[in-house]
Each structure stands twice: as structure tokens, then as C-alpha cells.
Design an enzyme around this catalytic site. Structure first.
Site, short mmCIF file in Angstrom:
data_model
loop_
_atom_site.label_atom_id
_atom_site.label_comp_id
_atom_site.label_asym_id
_atom_site.label_seq_id
_atom_site.Cartn_x
_atom_site.Cartn_y
_atom_site.Cartn_z
N LYS A 1 0.86 -1.19 0.00
CA LYS A 1 0.00 0.00 0.00
C LYS A 1 0.89 1.23 0.00
O LYS A 1 1.98 1.16 0.57
CB LYS A 1 -0.98 0.01 1.18
CG LYS A 1 -0.41 -0.28 2.57
CD LYS A 1 0.65 0.53 3.23
CE LYS A 1 0.62 1.99 3.29
NZ LYS A 1 1.86 2.55 3.96
N TYR B 1 -4.42 4.34 6.00
CA TYR B 1 -4.95 3.40 7.01
C TYR B 1 -6.32 3.87 7.50
O TYR B 1 -7.21 3.05 7.72
CB TYR B 1 -3.98 3.27 8.20
CG TYR B 1 -2.78 2.42 7.88
CD1 TYR B 1 -2.85 1.04 7.96
CD2 TYR B 1 -1.58 3.01 7.50
CE1 TYR B 1 -1.75 0.25 7.67
CE2 TYR B 1 -0.47 2.23 7.21
CZ TYR B 1 -0.56 0.86 7.29
OH TYR B 1 0.54 0.09 6.99
P1 NAD Z 1 12.48 1.65 2.09
O1 NAD Z 1 13.05 2.93 1.59
O2 NAD Z 1 12.96 1.14 3.39
O3 NAD Z 1 12.70 0.50 1.01
C1 NAD Z 1 12.45 0.71 -0.37
C2 NAD Z 1 13.27 -0.26 -1.17
O4 NAD Z 1 13.05 0.02 -2.55
C3 NAD Z 1 14.78 -0.13 -0.91
O5 NAD Z 1 15.35 -1.40 -0.81
C4 NAD Z 1 15.30 0.58 -2.15
O6 NAD Z 1 16.63 0.22 -2.47
C5 NAD Z 1 14.32 0.07 -3.22
N1 NAD Z 1 14.25 0.94 -4.38
C6 NAD Z 1 14.19 0.52 -5.64
N2 NAD Z 1 14.18 1.54 -6.49
C7 NAD Z 1 14.27 2.65 -5.76
C8 NAD Z 1 14.30 4.04 -6.08
N3 NAD Z 1 14.25 4.48 -7.35
N4 NAD Z 1 14.38 4.92 -5.07
C9 NAD Z 1 14.40 4.52 -3.79
N5 NAD Z 1 14.36 3.20 -3.43
C10 NAD Z 1 14.30 2.29 -4.41
O7 NAD Z 1 10.89 1.84 2.10
P2 NAD Z 1 9.84 0.92 2.86
O8 NAD Z 1 9.53 1.53 4.17
O9 NAD Z 1 10.31 -0.50 2.83
O10 NAD Z 1 8.53 1.11 1.95
C11 NAD Z 1 8.37 0.40 0.74
C12 NAD Z 1 6.88 0.23 0.44
O11 NAD Z 1 6.28 -0.50 1.50
C13 NAD Z 1 6.11 1.55 0.36
O12 NAD Z 1 5.13 1.47 -0.65
C14 NAD Z 1 5.45 1.68 1.71
O13 NAD Z 1 4.24 2.42 1.71
C15 NAD Z 1 5.18 0.22 2.04
N6 NAD Z 1 5.13 -0.03 3.49
C16 NAD Z 1 4.09 -0.73 3.99
C17 NAD Z 1 4.01 -0.99 5.33
C18 NAD Z 1 2.87 -1.79 5.90
O14 NAD Z 1 2.76 -1.90 7.11
N7 NAD Z 1 2.06 -2.41 5.06
C19 NAD Z 1 5.00 -0.51 6.19
C20 NAD Z 1 6.07 0.19 5.65
C21 NAD Z 1 6.13 0.43 4.29
#
Ligand code: NAD
Length: 370
Positions: free
Chosen positions: A136, A221
């Protein structure tokens, strides 16, 4: 984060509650019972913070298994290979992952990259003939969301969205009570969602990668929660934006939005989404005959809830593990989730968010048809 032992102890102490869970949840929380059905073989795309949490949680799954990775960082791939025993043939980068179509050992790809990258990734995965699981917000607006749904339909694959609260026992108990009429006629929901965002350079504060600010990230949420707590889809939206820090929160990144949703049965929802308050995670539902509160409502847990009848006694679960076991049942065995979590469902949330932004921009009440 709780250990597996903490988790199992909590479960033992609430064995009766566990026995009341639907069978897809029991499959996750009752490890003694040997599972012999089909296992969903998943590759995770995006090995960041949430991808790491999902991978850890999947070690507790019985029906789903992490078998592959897609990442642009070779060092991360090597580390994950070692940690999760992932064979080299199941490792891909962002250039070559279309080749996953030739890999019979992967059933589904879980896209966990920045929001604005979900659209193209899901469409490529669908074209490669694999089921798609997407974080999401599914993408940055409803039009893109519909393209993702259409692409998956065309490719004959399923699209599910990581709405982990749809499998959370306190949440489901409140919905059961509401459906049984225990709160009378439901007329009010309040959803409060927020945290103080840190590093101003992160992708969440870059509109090109995030598609928006707190609404896209955390306000969703309350949008989604308003729908499953009230049990209807809204028909109208009003919203107001407040920006106290225009340097940190650039154009296209909302800091704080208040929004109101009107529902066909007469209920209203009043919600706040913000990047400027910590510990803001509360759902409150009120009907003519009672109330329910979840506090915290959507964090990683433990979730706590009470109603006018007292505290809810439900088991604490590892949300991502329960979600992935449930997704395995949906994708491999045609099971139905307790609350829909497919692409169409996510498009509804995106239509509401589009309307929230439109209302905040124009000052108008926006009519919705979901
Ligand atoms: P994050 O920044 O920790 O991780 C993102 C990942 O994507 C990294 O490994 C990064 O290297 C990669 N990536 C690939 N291409 C990229 C680019 N062009 N720029 C930046 N990063 C790139 O982020 P996150 O917190 O893991 O969030 C990722 C997704 O998960 C989002 O859509 C977020 O909304 C979702 N999320 C959901 C929940 C939940 O509880 N359901 C919790 C946190 C995050």
C-alpha cells in the site's frame, strides 16, 4: 520486535481465542499441526525496511515461503541469499526480472518499493505471468491503479495488496460484533493516523517517488479503516490541508490533512492524517448501542481494543505472517479473505484519496461513486 517464543507463549495463553480464528489464521498460529497443502513461493522486490520485515515474518509462515529476491543492490542480494537460503537462479535485478516468466519455482512477486514504482513493476510482473502482491498504497492515483488491475486481469494473474490489518484478530472481532448488531446502528468513525517523519531526503518526501505525503503513507490506514469499520463505501468527501513546514513538506507532499467521509447509511467518518505527530494511531467506532476502540489500531502490534462491553481478548499475531499465509490460500486455493484485499479494493482507496486531494485543493465537497 517480539521473539518467536514470546509469540508462542501469547498464543498458548489464548488458545481458546485461537480456536475461534478462521482456519487460514489458525494455520499460521498453531505450529504444532503439520501443514501439508500447497505452499506459495514468493520473491520479494525491494529489500528495504518493510521488505526486511516481511521476510522475517515469513519465517513464521506455514503456507508461504520466501524463495527469491529482486533488487538493484548486489550486496543485499548476497546477504539475503545467505540468510534465507535463496538459490542464485531465483535472484533478479530491475533490468532482468521479466525473465522470471521462465522460472517455475516462483509463484508470486511481492512489490515493496517506493509507491510510484509499484505501477510499472506490477504490470511487468503480470506480463511475466506471476501473481502480484503489492504494498500500500497500490500506486499514486486511481487511474494508474485501474491500469494495474486491468493488466493483471489480462495476464490471468491475481493482484493482492498488503492490507495486513484485514487479518488482524481485534479488528475482525469488532467487525464481527458490528455485523451482529452489537453496536446498534453505526453512525460515527474516527481514524487518526500519523507519525513524525525524519530524514527530509527520503523518498517519502519526494513527490516523484511517493505520489503524495502523509495521506499516501499513513492516512491510507484511516481511509481503508473507515470502510472496513463502518462496513460501507463512502459517497462523499471533504478535506482540508494544513502545512506548518513548507520547507520540509514541498509542493505535492501533504503534511497534515483532515478529511470527512459520508456513507450511504448515514454514518460519517472524521479522520486526520499527519507527518507531524507521533503515536497517532487510533480508530473509534460509535453506534446507537455501543462503541469500539482500537488503540493502537494499525501499528505492527500488539493491537489493543475495547468496546462498551470491556477489553477485547484476542491473540497477538505477526501481521505479515498471517497475511502471507492468507494470501497463499487466496492465490493457490481460491479462499476468500475476511475483508477484500484485491486490486479493485485498492482502487477504491485511491479514488477516495484522489477526492481528498481534490477537495483540499478546491474547498469543494466531492461526490464519490465506488
Ligand atoms: P524503504 O526505503 O525502506 O525501502 C524501499 C526499497 O526500494 C529499498 O530497498 C530501495 O533500495 C528500493 N528501491 C528501488 N528503487 C528505488 C528508487 N528508485 N528509489 C528509492 N528506493 C528504491 O521503504 P519501505 O519503508 O520499505 O517502503 C516500501 C513500500 O512499502 C512503500 O510502498 C510503503 O508504503 C510500504 N510499506 C508498507 C508498510 C505496511 O505496514 N504495510 C509498512 C512500511 C512500508
Amino acid at each position: 520486535m517480539q521473539t518467536r517464543r514470546d509469540f508462542l507463549q501469547k498464543l498458548t495463553s489464548s488458545a481458546i481465542a485461537v480456536s475461534l480464528l478462521p482456519h487460514w489464521a489458525q494455520a499460521c498460529v498453531l505450529p504444532a499441526k503439520r501443514y501439508e497443502g500447497p505452499v506459495l513461493r514468493v520473491a520479494i522486490m525491494g529489500l528495504g525496511s518493510y521488505g526486511t520485515r516481511v521476510a522475517e515474518a515469513m519465517q513464521h509462515c506455514t503456507r508461504a515461503k520466501l524463495v527469491g529476491v529482486i533488487s538493484g543492490t548486489p550486496a543485499k542480494i548476497t546477504a539475503w541469499q545467505r540468510k534465507y537460503n535463496i538459490p542464485a537462479k531465483n535472484c533478479y535485478n530491475y533490468e532482468n526480472y521479466d525473465e522470471i516468466r521462465n522460472n517455475p519455482d516462483i509463484d508470486a512477486v511481492y512489490v515493496i518499493t517506493p509507491n510510484a514504482l509499484h505501477h510499472d513493476a506490477v504490470i511487468r510482473v503480470a506480463k511475466a505471468g506471476k501473481h502480484c502482491i503489492c504494498e500500500k498504497p497500490m500506486t499514486v492515483d486511481a487511474a494508474q491503479g485501474q491500469e494495474m488491475v486491468d493488466a493483471c486481469k489480462k495476464a490471468g494473474v491475481k493482484l493482492l495488496v498488503g492490507y495486513r490489518m484485514h487479518f488482524e484478530p481485534h479488528t475482525l472481532e469488532i467487525i464481527r460484533m458490528r455485523n451482529a448488531g452489537e453496536f446498534g446502528k453505526v453512525l460515527f468513525f474516527q481514524g487518526l493516523s500519523g507519525f513524525i517523519i525524519g530524514d527530509p531526503m527520503q523518498w517519502r518526501l519526494n513527490p516523484v517517488l511517493s505520489g503524495g505525503g502523509s495521506m499516501m503513507d499513513i492516512g491510507i490506514y484511516s481511509v481503508n479503516g473507515a470502510r472496513y469499520m463502518i462496513g460501507e463505501d463512502p459517497i462523499e468527501v471533504t478535506a482540508e490541508e494544513t502545512k506548518n513546514d513548507p520547507v520540509k513538506f514541498k509542493p505535492g507532499i501533504d503534511e497534515t490533512i483532515q478529511f470527512q467521509l459520508g456513507f450511504p447509511g448515514g454514518a460519517v467518518a472524521s479522520c486526520l492524517s499527519t507527518y507531524s505527530l507521533n503515536n497517532l494511531d487510533r480508530f473509534f467506532l460509535n453506534g446507537t448501542g455501543g462503541f469500539a476502540e482500537l488503540l493502537p489500531a494499525t501499528g505492527y502490534g500488539p493491537i489493543e481494543g475495547h468496546t462498551n462491553k470491556g477489553k477485547l481478548d484476542q491473540p497477538t499475531t505477526i501481521h505479515q505472517a498471517v497475511q502471507m499465509d492468507a494470501f497463499a490460500g487466496i492465490l493457490l486455493q481460491g479462499e476468500q479473505p475476511p475483508i477484500p484485499c484485491d486490486g479493485e479494493e485498492a482502487v477504491k482507496d485511491l479514488k477516495i484519496i484522489d477526492a481528498i486531494y481534490q477537495s483540499a485543493r478546491t474547498g469543494q465537497k466531492i461526490a464519490l461513486s465506488l
